[in-house]
Design an enzyme around this catalytic site. Structure first.
Site, PDB file in Angstrom:
ATOM      1  N   LYS A 164     -12.501  -0.696 -14.739  1.00 14.99           N
ATOM      2  CA  LYS A 164     -12.999  -1.898 -14.063  1.00 14.99           C
ATOM      3  C   LYS A 164     -13.481  -2.938 -15.079  1.00 14.99           C
ATOM      4  O   LYS A 164     -13.311  -4.148 -14.857  1.00 14.99           O
ATOM      5  CB  LYS A 164     -14.099  -1.527 -13.070  1.00 14.99           C
ATOM      6  CG  LYS A 164     -13.599  -0.719 -11.875  1.00 14.99           C
ATOM      7  CD  LYS A 164     -12.582  -1.494 -11.051  1.00 14.99           C
ATOM      8  CE  LYS A 164     -12.220  -0.808  -9.746  1.00 14.99           C
ATOM      9  NZ  LYS A 164     -11.251  -1.588  -8.956  1.00 14.99           N
ATOM     10  N   VAL A 167       1.292   0.639  -6.939  1.00 15.47           N
ATOM     11  CA  VAL A 167       1.025  -0.437  -7.903  1.00 15.47           C
ATOM     12  C   VAL A 167       1.087   0.034  -9.356  1.00 15.47           C
ATOM     13  O   VAL A 167       1.074  -0.789 -10.271  1.00 15.47           O
ATOM     14  CB  VAL A 167      -0.332  -1.139  -7.647  1.00 15.47           C
ATOM     15  CG1 VAL A 167      -0.323  -1.891  -6.330  1.00 15.47           C
ATOM     16  CG2 VAL A 167      -1.504  -0.160  -7.747  1.00 15.47           C
ATOM     17  N   SER A 218     -15.397  -4.347 -10.140  1.00 16.82           N
ATOM     18  CA  SER A 218     -16.524  -3.597  -9.557  1.00 16.82           C
ATOM     19  C   SER A 218     -17.780  -3.933 -10.335  1.00 16.82           C
ATOM     20  O   SER A 218     -17.712  -4.320 -11.515  1.00 16.82           O
ATOM     21  CB  SER A 218     -16.261  -2.090  -9.667  1.00 16.82           C
ATOM     22  OG  SER A 218     -17.432  -1.356  -9.377  1.00 16.82           O
ATOM     23  N   ASP A 251       0.857  -1.187   0.000  1.00 16.02           N
ATOM     24  CA  ASP A 251       0.000   0.000   0.000  1.00 16.02           C
ATOM     25  C   ASP A 251       0.895   1.240   0.000  1.00 16.02           C
ATOM     26  O   ASP A 251       2.100   1.153   0.232  1.00 16.02           O
ATOM     27  CB  ASP A 251      -0.903  -0.006   1.251  1.00 16.02           C
ATOM     28  CG  ASP A 251      -2.202   0.753   1.062  1.00 16.02           C
ATOM     29  OD1 ASP A 251      -3.272   0.116   0.937  1.00 16.02           O
ATOM     30  OD2 ASP A 251      -2.140   2.009   1.018  1.00 16.02           O
ATOM     31  N   TYR A 303     -13.286   5.258 -14.362  1.00 16.21           N
ATOM     32  CA  TYR A 303     -13.331   4.158 -13.380  1.00 16.21           C
ATOM     33  C   TYR A 303     -14.062   2.946 -13.964  1.00 16.21           C
ATOM     34  O   TYR A 303     -13.560   1.817 -13.898  1.00 16.21           O
ATOM     35  CB  TYR A 303     -14.038   4.657 -12.126  1.00 16.21           C
ATOM     36  CG  TYR A 303     -14.122   3.658 -10.996  1.00 16.21           C
ATOM     37  CD1 TYR A 303     -13.033   3.393 -10.175  1.00 16.21           C
ATOM     38  CD2 TYR A 303     -15.332   2.996 -10.722  1.00 16.21           C
ATOM     39  CE1 TYR A 303     -13.125   2.492  -9.122  1.00 16.21           C
ATOM     40  CE2 TYR A 303     -15.432   2.098  -9.669  1.00 16.21           C
ATOM     41  CZ  TYR A 303     -14.333   1.852  -8.867  1.00 16.21           C
ATOM     42  OH  TYR A 303     -14.429   0.957  -7.829  1.00 16.21           O
TER      43      TYR A 303
END
Ligand code: NAD
Length: 256
Positions: A156, A61, A139, A37, A152
């Protein structure tokens, strides 16, 4: 409850929300966990509480060198890597006609490229060490668009297809790759929206179960997918959304 004693896991985005719930379940099930993280303070806190079961690795990441180092440090510390959960994600919202290139890149890099880099480096190790299992967190927005969420939702949807491609390519190395598609989960990511009563009520009109999920309700399905009970589940997308995806039709029962 599955027993993951002796297993080594990586969890990206593991300092908060869904990732943290997965970390907590893995620890209870006996696994050793590398938590990746950006939130260094939370990583150190997890390490201190864990009696050597956790290493926290500060990782972005979206940076290939960070992800490669994460896998290396996991193997160096715990002697292997068996399972991985690619959870890190966030969104910068914006209408298509207004959204900046920077905000699009931020969201797609984090949500899609971050998962690609994670799968790439996790699978490189697993390929040469007997296989493994990977779960990517996509998602409901992989299937359902949202206003101001084009970056987004597109990312996803990409995670869901990347998962299928990875399952296809990696099956021969005994690596399974699946996705979970959460609906609305009570985490810091959604707190800004769900703390506004009118927005919360608008969500609840869509969610037949009438409540958001607790993060632990994502951890259970995620751990199932890496378990032996899911030994023939590969390339799958598991919706975990309280029946939200099937609620598009008007509720005619009110008129009957
Ligand atoms: N909460 C929801 O309702 C919901 C619904 C569907 C999907 N998701 C997805 O679930 C995942 C987790 O969401 P959450 O709600 O637990 O969010 P969260 O904000 O509670 O946790 C996300 C974590 O990712 C970390 N992170 C952010 N950028 C990073 C980076 N570049 N490198 C490494 N770590 C980074 C954050 O520090 C944080 O600890 C995300 O991919 C999100 O898109 C969440």
């Amino acid at each position: 409850m599955h027993d993951f004693s002796g297993k080594v896991a990586v969890v990206t985005g593991g300092a908060s929300g869904i990732g943290l719930a997965i970390v907590e379940r893995l620890l209870k099930a006996g696994a050793k966990v590398a938590v990746a993280d950006l939130n260094e303070a939370k990583l150190r806190e997890l390490e201190e509480k864990s009696n050597g079961q956790v290493i926290g690795v500060v990782t972005n990441v979206t940076k290939q060198a960070d992800v490669a180092a994460l896998v290396q440090q996991t193997v160096d510390r715990f002697g292997g890597l068996d399972v991985a959960f690619n959870v890190a994600g966030a969104s910068r919202a914006g209408a298509i006609i207004d959204q900046s290139e920077d905000d699009w890149d931020f969201t797609v890099d984090l949500c899609l490229k971050g998962v690609f880099l994670s799968v790439k480096h996790e699978a490189r190790y697993m390929k040469d060490h007997g296989g493994g299992a990977i779960v990517n967190v996509a998602s409901l927005n992989a299937h359902v668009p949202m206003h101001y969420g084009s970056a987004y939702s597109s990312a996803k949807a990409g995670v869901e297809m990347l998962t299928k491609n990875a399952a296809l390519e990696l099956a021969k190395y005994k690596i399974r790759v699946n996705a979970i598609l959460p609906g609305l989960v009570s985490t810091p990511l959604t707190a800004g929206l769900t703390s506004v009563d009118a927005i919360y009520d608008a969500y609840m009109e869509r969610i037949p179960m009438g409540r958001p999920a607790d993060p632990d309700e994502m951890a259970g399905p995620a751990l199932f997918l890496i378990s032996e009970d899911a030994s023939y589940v590969n390339g799958a997308s598991l919706l975990v959304d309280g029946a939200w995806a099937v609620s598009g039709y008007p509720d005619l029962s009110k008129f009957m």
